[in-house]
Motif scaffolding. Structure first.
Motif, PDB file in Angstrom:
ATOM      1  N   ASP A   8       0.815  -1.220   0.000  1.00  0.00           N
ATOM      2  CA  ASP A   8       0.000   0.000   0.000  1.00  0.00           C
ATOM      3  C   ASP A   8       0.847   1.267   0.000  1.00  0.00           C
ATOM      4  N   ASP A   9       1.960   1.241   0.744  1.00  0.00           N
ATOM      5  CA  ASP A   9       2.914   2.366   0.788  1.00  0.00           C
ATOM      6  C   ASP A   9       2.298   3.662   1.313  1.00  0.00           C
ATOM      7  N   THR A  10       1.224   3.551   2.110  1.00  0.00           N
ATOM      8  CA  THR A  10       0.616   4.747   2.706  1.00  0.00           C
ATOM      9  C   THR A  10       1.236   5.062   4.061  1.00  0.00           C
ATOM     10  N   LEU A  11       1.561   4.028   4.811  1.00  0.00           N
ATOM     11  CA  LEU A  11       2.127   4.170   6.139  1.00  0.00           C
ATOM     12  C   LEU A  11       3.536   3.588   6.165  1.00  0.00           C
ATOM     13  N   PRO A  12       4.409   4.097   7.034  1.00  0.00           N
ATOM     14  CA  PRO A  12       5.770   3.555   7.127  1.00  0.00           C
ATOM     15  C   PRO A  12       5.761   2.138   7.692  1.00  0.00           C
TER      16      PRO A  12
END
Length: 425
Positions: free
Chosen positions: A34-38
């Motif tokens: 997703d690469d939205t959150l670390p």
């Protein structure tokens, strides 16, 4: 996000990945895709999940249970139960159920009950002419009382997550636990009559008073734990410390069975069990946080609202969902994952979180009995030397009793809330 999370998790379960690793890997994979959150969010949430003073009760209750079991209390409790109910048709089945009820007030763990009592009762039942599937069904289903009758490790976990009174949860488990015991005894008696199982006469059983004296120190332990919690003398976490001290004193000076070498071995076993439990809690917390962040709770509320706005019907639908999950996933992960997700839902429906906590624990622990994942059934089948498929015929009526009592408590909250209300907690 939810698609990747669930798909990864269930694929890992299918390939037999241990559930704690499956939860953590699924959460990490979702964040990478997703690469939205670390990615380090998983570590943060895992630490937050176990950074709780309340959860300190878990290792102490585990140690207390190990110490008391090493003192030989299993044999003493079984002897006392035999003196009370051993004369009823299907005698050893009733002894197993009543012993589980007493043992639940000491261990707080269903697996501890199944291991300790099952290893003693199942061979004895087979030796006395009981079918193996019946012996497994009785012992696996009666072990389900462990997390329902206080003290309960599962209720400690739920109380920590939901931020509700553990004392109220413990009080709420009394009546359902007694209902389970009576329901299982009724079914055990019915099947014993159909299969023509015998029961010894009273003259063949140990006298009640001497048997009670032998078990009195063990039976007094839950009185101290629960009395201290309910009177406000100490918290549930501090009660675990008191339980360890009591078990150590009884084992050393009363039963005189504890040695430094044995205590060392027990502490190592308890440390391993605690580490495994805490790792599972940490990974499940990360998984649950991702579910909540992705709006899974709101989606559940929308679905339930579309079906019915009646709180009882919505609760029954939730329980059916939990029971189905219990067929494939272990109990504690379900509890940790879905408590933070479902809590806003049940609050929005006007359902008391204490009532819901007891109901949720009951539903989760039933999943520990029902195949194909039911850990309690696996433990008992291993002791009996039979397969899950061979035990299935015997399990069905006892699982039906557990589910019927769960639904009865869900429809009539008075069974759960009467004791907390009566005692003013």
């Amino acid at each position: 996000m939810l698609t990747v999370l669930f798909l990864t998790f269930f694929v890992l379960l299918i390939v037999n990945m241990p559930i704690a690793f499956a939860l953590g890997i699924a959460a990490a994979t979702t964040l990478l895709v997703d690469d939205t959150l670390p990615i380090n969010s998983i570590v943060t949430r895992a630490f937050v999940g176990v950074d709780s003073f309340t959860l300190l009760a878990i290792p102490f209750f585990i140690i207390a249970g190990e110490l008391m079991n090493a003192c030989g209390i299993t044999e003493r409790i079984v002897a006392f139960a035999r003196s009370l109910v051993g004369h009823i048709r299907g005698g050893l089945a009733h002894v197993s159920i009543v012993s589980s009820m007493f043992f639940s007030g000491i261990s707080g763990s269903a697996t501890a009950d199944a291991s300790a009592l099952g290893s003693m009762m199942i061979p004895a039942m087979k030796k006395n002419g009981f079918d193996a599937d019946y012996a497994v069904a009785v012992n696996a289903s009666s072990s389900a009382m462990g997390p329902i009758i206080p003290p309960s490790i599962m209720m400690v976990i739920y109380g920590s997550i939901a931020n509700v009174s553990i004392a109220q949860l413990f009080l709420g488990g009394f009546v359902p636990g007694l209902m389970v015991a009576l329901g299982l005894m009724g079914m055990a008696y019915y099947i014993a009559r159909r299969r023509n199982y015998p029961a010894p006469s009273r003259s063949e059983l140990p006298p009640v008073i001497p048997a009670f004296r032998g078990a009195a120190w063990a039976l007094f332990m839950p009185v101290i734990i629960l009395g201290g919690i309910f009177s406000g003398v100490f918290t549930a976490t501090e009660a675990g410390v008191v339980a360890v001290a009591y078990a150590a004193l009884v084992g050393t000076f009363v039963y005189k069975t504890l040695t430094f070498k044995l205590v060392g071995e027990l502490l190592v076993d308890a440390a391993v069990t605690t580490a495994a439990a805490m790792f599972l809690i940490a990974m499940a917390t990360s998984f649950a946080w991702l579910l909540a962040w992705a709006g899974f709770g709101a989606a559940v509320l929308d679905v339930l609202g579309g079906i019915s706005t009646n709180p009882t019907i919505a609760l029954l639908l939730i329980l059916i969902f939990i029971l189905i999950l219990g067929l494939f996933i272990e109990g504690i992960p379900i509890l940790i994952i879905f408590t933070p997700v479902l809590l806003p839902v049940i609050l929005g429906l006007g359902i008391d979180p204490v009532f819901f906590g007891v109901i949720l624990v009951m539903a989760v622990v039933i999943g520990s009995v029902t195949p194909p994942v039911g850990i309690l059934t696996y433990i008992c089948c291993a002791i009996a030397g039979i397969t899950i498929s061979q035990a299935f015929r015997g399990l069905v009526p006892f699982c039906a009793v557990l589910i019927a009592i769960l639904l009865l408590c869900a429809v009539f909250p008075v069974f759960i809330m009467s004791v907390p209300t009566l005692l003013g907690h």
